[in-house]
Design a protein around this motif. Structure first.
Motif, PDB file in Angstrom:
ATOM      1  N   VAL A 270      37.611  45.840  40.840  1.00 59.29           N
ATOM      2  CA  VAL A 270      38.911  46.228  40.283  1.00 59.29           C
ATOM      3  C   VAL A 270      39.167  45.392  39.037  1.00 59.29           C
ATOM      4  O   VAL A 270      39.083  44.161  39.072  1.00 59.29           O
ATOM      5  CB  VAL A 270      40.052  45.987  41.298  1.00 59.29           C
ATOM      6  N   LEU A 271      39.477  46.078  37.948  1.00 50.68           N
ATOM      7  CA  LEU A 271      39.765  45.385  36.693  1.00 50.68           C
ATOM      8  C   LEU A 271      41.138  44.720  36.751  1.00 50.68           C
ATOM      9  O   LEU A 271      42.085  45.272  37.300  1.00 50.68           O
ATOM     10  CB  LEU A 271      39.787  46.376  35.531  1.00 50.68           C
ATOM     11  N   ARG A 272      41.227  43.544  36.153  1.00 53.02           N
ATOM     12  CA  ARG A 272      42.511  42.838  36.112  1.00 53.02           C
ATOM     13  C   ARG A 272      43.451  43.482  35.092  1.00 53.02           C
ATOM     14  O   ARG A 272      44.629  43.678  35.360  1.00 53.02           O
ATOM     15  CB  ARG A 272      42.232  41.374  35.760  1.00 53.02           C
ATOM     16  N   GLY A 423      31.074  38.312  42.257  1.00 55.61           N
ATOM     17  CA  GLY A 423      32.520  38.272  42.514  1.00 55.61           C
ATOM     18  C   GLY A 423      33.153  37.031  41.929  1.00 55.61           C
ATOM     19  O   GLY A 423      34.238  37.089  41.327  1.00 55.61           O
ATOM     20  N   GLN A 424      32.486  35.910  42.086  1.00 52.96           N
ATOM     21  CA  GLN A 424      33.013  34.655  41.539  1.00 52.96           C
ATOM     22  C   GLN A 424      33.106  34.707  40.022  1.00 52.96           C
ATOM     23  O   GLN A 424      34.088  34.269  39.428  1.00 52.96           O
ATOM     24  CB  GLN A 424      32.109  33.479  41.947  1.00 52.96           C
ATOM     25  N   GLY A 427      35.916  36.833  38.806  1.00 53.31           N
ATOM     26  CA  GLY A 427      37.165  36.115  38.963  1.00 53.31           C
ATOM     27  C   GLY A 427      37.299  35.007  37.934  1.00 53.31           C
ATOM     28  O   GLY A 427      38.320  34.878  37.259  1.00 53.31           O
ATOM     29  N   ARG A 428      36.249  34.224  37.765  1.00 56.18           N
ATOM     30  CA  ARG A 428      36.285  33.090  36.835  1.00 56.18           C
ATOM     31  C   ARG A 428      36.571  33.545  35.414  1.00 56.18           C
ATOM     32  O   ARG A 428      37.330  32.917  34.677  1.00 56.18           O
ATOM     33  CB  ARG A 428      34.944  32.350  36.882  1.00 56.18           C
ATOM     34  N   GLU A 430      38.174  36.080  34.596  1.00 58.83           N
ATOM     35  CA  GLU A 430      39.454  36.798  34.608  1.00 58.83           C
ATOM     36  C   GLU A 430      39.290  38.268  34.253  1.00 58.83           C
ATOM     37  O   GLU A 430      40.163  38.879  33.635  1.00 58.83           O
ATOM     38  CB  GLU A 430      40.471  36.114  33.690  1.00 58.83           C
ATOM     39  N   GLY A 432      38.248  40.598  36.748  1.00 55.91           N
ATOM     40  CA  GLY A 432      38.715  41.383  37.895  1.00 55.91           C
ATOM     41  C   GLY A 432      38.264  40.778  39.210  1.00 55.91           C
ATOM     42  O   GLY A 432      37.902  39.604  39.272  1.00 55.91           O
ATOM     43  N   ARG A 433      38.315  41.578  40.252  1.00 49.88           N
ATOM     44  CA  ARG A 433      37.928  41.115  41.583  1.00 49.88           C
ATOM     45  C   ARG A 433      36.912  42.070  42.193  1.00 49.88           C
ATOM     46  O   ARG A 433      36.929  43.277  41.909  1.00 49.88           O
ATOM     47  CB  ARG A 433      39.137  41.023  42.515  1.00 49.88           C
ATOM     48  N   VAL A 434      36.079  41.511  43.051  1.00 47.62           N
ATOM     49  CA  VAL A 434      34.989  42.272  43.671  1.00 47.62           C
ATOM     50  C   VAL A 434      35.142  42.230  45.181  1.00 47.62           C
ATOM     51  O   VAL A 434      35.452  41.173  45.756  1.00 47.62           O
ATOM     52  CB  VAL A 434      33.619  41.677  43.260  1.00 47.62           C
TER      53      VAL A 434
END
Lengths: 520, 129
Positions: A270-272, A423-424, A427-428, A430, A432-434
């Motif tokens: 998911v994109l931030r 995923g990391q 996130g790092r 910025e 999105g999230r996995v």
């Protein structure tokens, strides 16, 4: 020139300088290098110019290991080979794929990526690809909409892929081969045995059969087996009149190390900030996209975590919707339906839509924010993953094969680790999230029932300088046999993260160059 | 016009978490209260998924199954890493987590430990409401 072998009188002997067994991507790529040369080239194809059920049935085999796609549907047995239904995805192997990796048993090629580079460049043309440029930064410069996500390339880098139309070798190169004066194509000519000389130091000839019971021989100075990974091994193992365990199999390696690419939906992304993130670089508009990026872990990270190489691609979708693996997505019935739709003039919607996730049929408005993440990962070389001969015989009297597809602990751990790091990094940075799929969460080596490959058959006659480690040498010559070579993905010691076609065409061109030094 | 479940969850949880955070008397209490009540994941994943993540986190880490424990864990985690800095934003803390590999996998999502705790706080608020 072209002759249908069924029209030849039984007992005929065909002679030439070079004999290529199999007219798929590898065999045709080799043959094309010899057009209008002073050498007589014989190209043997088991099938005709189109699919025939009786020919496909010759490829039927038994699945005795992990469930696998029906073998007679996974490959095509006619002029052009499996390029008759390939999708055209191309990427180079990475330099690390050729290296000996201490954490990957049986890894390491006897050649380096640099050795293949000039042949990759030529293979691009055969496969009707763009420039030989797989640098994502270069592609970003060509098109400002191809923006790179701000990832740390020392952790996750963007690996570029290019897309062939896809080139159907059977139609694209048929005229060139058939009209060549020095290349003689024989269709419906199935090689049933490679006959070695008494000292097992060279090949004397090939025994060829047709389905109507005719048999004849082919004699050449050099021979190239290019009839696909499973069939190459089958032919060598079945050529056991002089060598009990089969030709080139003195060290019990022929048929071993069968490898696939794991092609699995593994997660969601998911994109931030969807409105401000350009994603064209990572999306595929099939038929229009020339190049796209996938996500790969850097060599440093692979080494640090002791994992295999792989990439992940994105497809717009919705959270929680069912997504199919490659084998589920394209069951044999679907392949057949698409083929009929194609040959029937493409009337109505393509049958494939029945396999698409709901969001693909009615996408939400606006730029995509949610993506399914699809993995392509190499399988660790495994001597227990293998092709052997069955006691059952086909219509030619050839033993059928048993496919025992087996995995190692490293395969599953690599995939799980990949997603954790991916995923990391998302996130790092910025971005999105996995989310990992359920089956990937468990810390074990079990796989879901829908585990899928990509119909990419590799290994079985792997390349190594040491005959105890491989079937062919760095020039693809079968160890111990002076005039027998293997072309195709069968010679891969490791599977790399990329689909095999581009590399196997490059290797075929390299082999052809080598044979030129022999056939002076 | 009826309020949909998603909007209802957002509003009620925001109110509840705000009261949970502001009731503390530590100097850090007012800091970032809004970030705790409105984790960025709400916008990305929606309130129902955030509640689900939070519930699963609390089930996996029983000692953090209360609002004070979660808030203390968030503050303590920051204080251990930055003893001389009085206050850093939650967003910065999340970035630091990812940088340092302080991540957890909850309901399959790869999250920073701070944002996983945010989800847990949010799920508690929804539970109370």
């Amino acid at each position: 020139m072209h002759t249908d072998a069924r029209t030849l009188p039984s007992g005929s002997v065909i002679e030439g300088d070079l004999c290529i067994v199999g007219a798929g991507a590898a065999g045709i790529s080799v043959a094309l290098q010899w057009l209008n040369s002073p050498r007589n080239v014989i190209l043997l194809e088991g099938g005709g110019f189109d699919e025939e059920p009786a020919m496909q049935d010759l490829y039927r085999g038994n699945i005795i290991g992990h469930p696998y796609y029906p073998l007679q549907a996974a490959r095509l047995h006619y002029f052009g080979g499996t390029t008759g239904h390939w999708a055209g995805f191309c990427a180079t192997f990475d330099p690390i794929d050729f290296e000996k990796r201490s954490w990957v048993p049986h890894s390491g090629w006897p050649i380096r990526r640099e050795d293949l580079d000039p042949f990759y460049a030529s293979a691009q043309k055969i496969l009707e690809l763009g420039p030989y440029d797989y640098d994502a930064n270069d592609w970003a410069k060509r098109d400002q909409d191809l923006a790179l996500l701000p990832l740390d390339p020392d952790i996750v880098w963007t690996k570029m892929w290019q897309f062939s139309p896809p080139t159907r070798f059977g139609t694209k190169y048929r005229d060139a081969i058939v009209n060549a004066r020095n290349v003689h194509l024989y269709t419906h000519a199935n090689v049933c045995e490679v006959e070695a000389n008494e000292g097992l130091s060279a090949v004397d000839g090939l025994r060829v059969r047709t389905l109507d019971g005719k048999e004849y021989r082919v004699k050449a100075r050099y021979y190239v087996l290019a009839c696909c990974t499973i069939q190459n091994a089958r032919l060598l193992l079945a050529s056991n009149r002089r060598a009990n365990t089969g030709l080139g199999n003195g060290n019990d390696l022929v048929g071993r190390f069968f490898m696939e690419h794991f092609e699995m939906p593994c997660g969601e992304f998911v994109l931030r900030k969807p409105q401000s993130t350009k994603m064209k670089m990572y999306l595929l508009d099939y038929g229009n996209t020339k190049a796209r990026g996938e996500f790969s872990l850097s060599p440093r990270v692979q080494k640090q975590y002791g994992i295999l190489n792989g990439t992940a691609s994105l497809d717009p979708g919705a959270l929680g919707e069912p997504v199919k693996s490659t084998f589920e997505f394209l069951p044999p019935s679907m392949l057949k339906a698409i083929d009929e739709w194609d040959k029937g003039g493409r009337h109505g919607p393509i049958p494939l839509i029945a396999s698409l996730p709901p969001s693909a049929l009615s996408p939400p408005p606006g730029p995509p924010r949610i993506f399914h993440v699809m993995t392509r990962q190499e399988q660790a070389p495994n001597p227990n993953s293998r092709v052997t001969l069955s006691s059952e015989k086909d219509a030619m009297g050839m033993p059928r094969v048993n496919l025992d597809w087996q995995f190692t602990e490293l395969d599953k751990r690599s995939m799980r680790t990949y997603y954790r790091i991916f995923g990391q990094e998302m996130g790092r940075s910025e971005v999105g999230r996995v989310q990992l799929r359920d089956w990937l969460l468990s810390d074990d080596r079990t796989w879901p029932s829908f585990l899928s490959g990509g119909w990419h058959h590799m290994g079985t006659t792997r390349m190594a300088n040491d005959p105890k480690q491989g079937v062919v040498d760095a020039n693809c010559r079968v160890h111990g046999l002076g005039n027998l070579y293997v072309a195709g993905a069968a010679v891969y010691p490791t599977a790399g993260p990329a689909n095999p076609t581009l590399t196997l065409v490059a290797l075929s061109l390299r082999l052809s160059d080598h044979l030129r030094t022999k056939l002076v | 016009m009826t309020m949909d479940r998603r909007r209802f969850l957002q509003l009620t949880a925001a109110g509840m978490v705000a009261s949970i955070t502001s009731s503390s008397c530590s100097p850090d209490a007012s800091k970032d209260a809004r970030a705790l009540t409105q984790p960025e994941l709400l916008e990305m994943l929606g309130p129902e998924r955030v509640v689900e993540i939070g519930t699963k986190y609390r089930a996996a880490v029983p000692k953090e199954n209360t609002a004070p424990a979660l808030r203390a864990a968030i503050v303590e985690s920051e204080r251990r890493r930055f003893p001389l800095i009085w206050s850093r934003s939650t967003a910065e803390q999340i970035r630091d987590d990812f940088d340092a590999g302080r991540t957890v996998v909850v309901d399959g999502w790869v999250l920073s430990t701070t944002e996983a705790r945010q989800c847990a706080l949010y799920s508690l608020a929804v539970q109370r409401s």
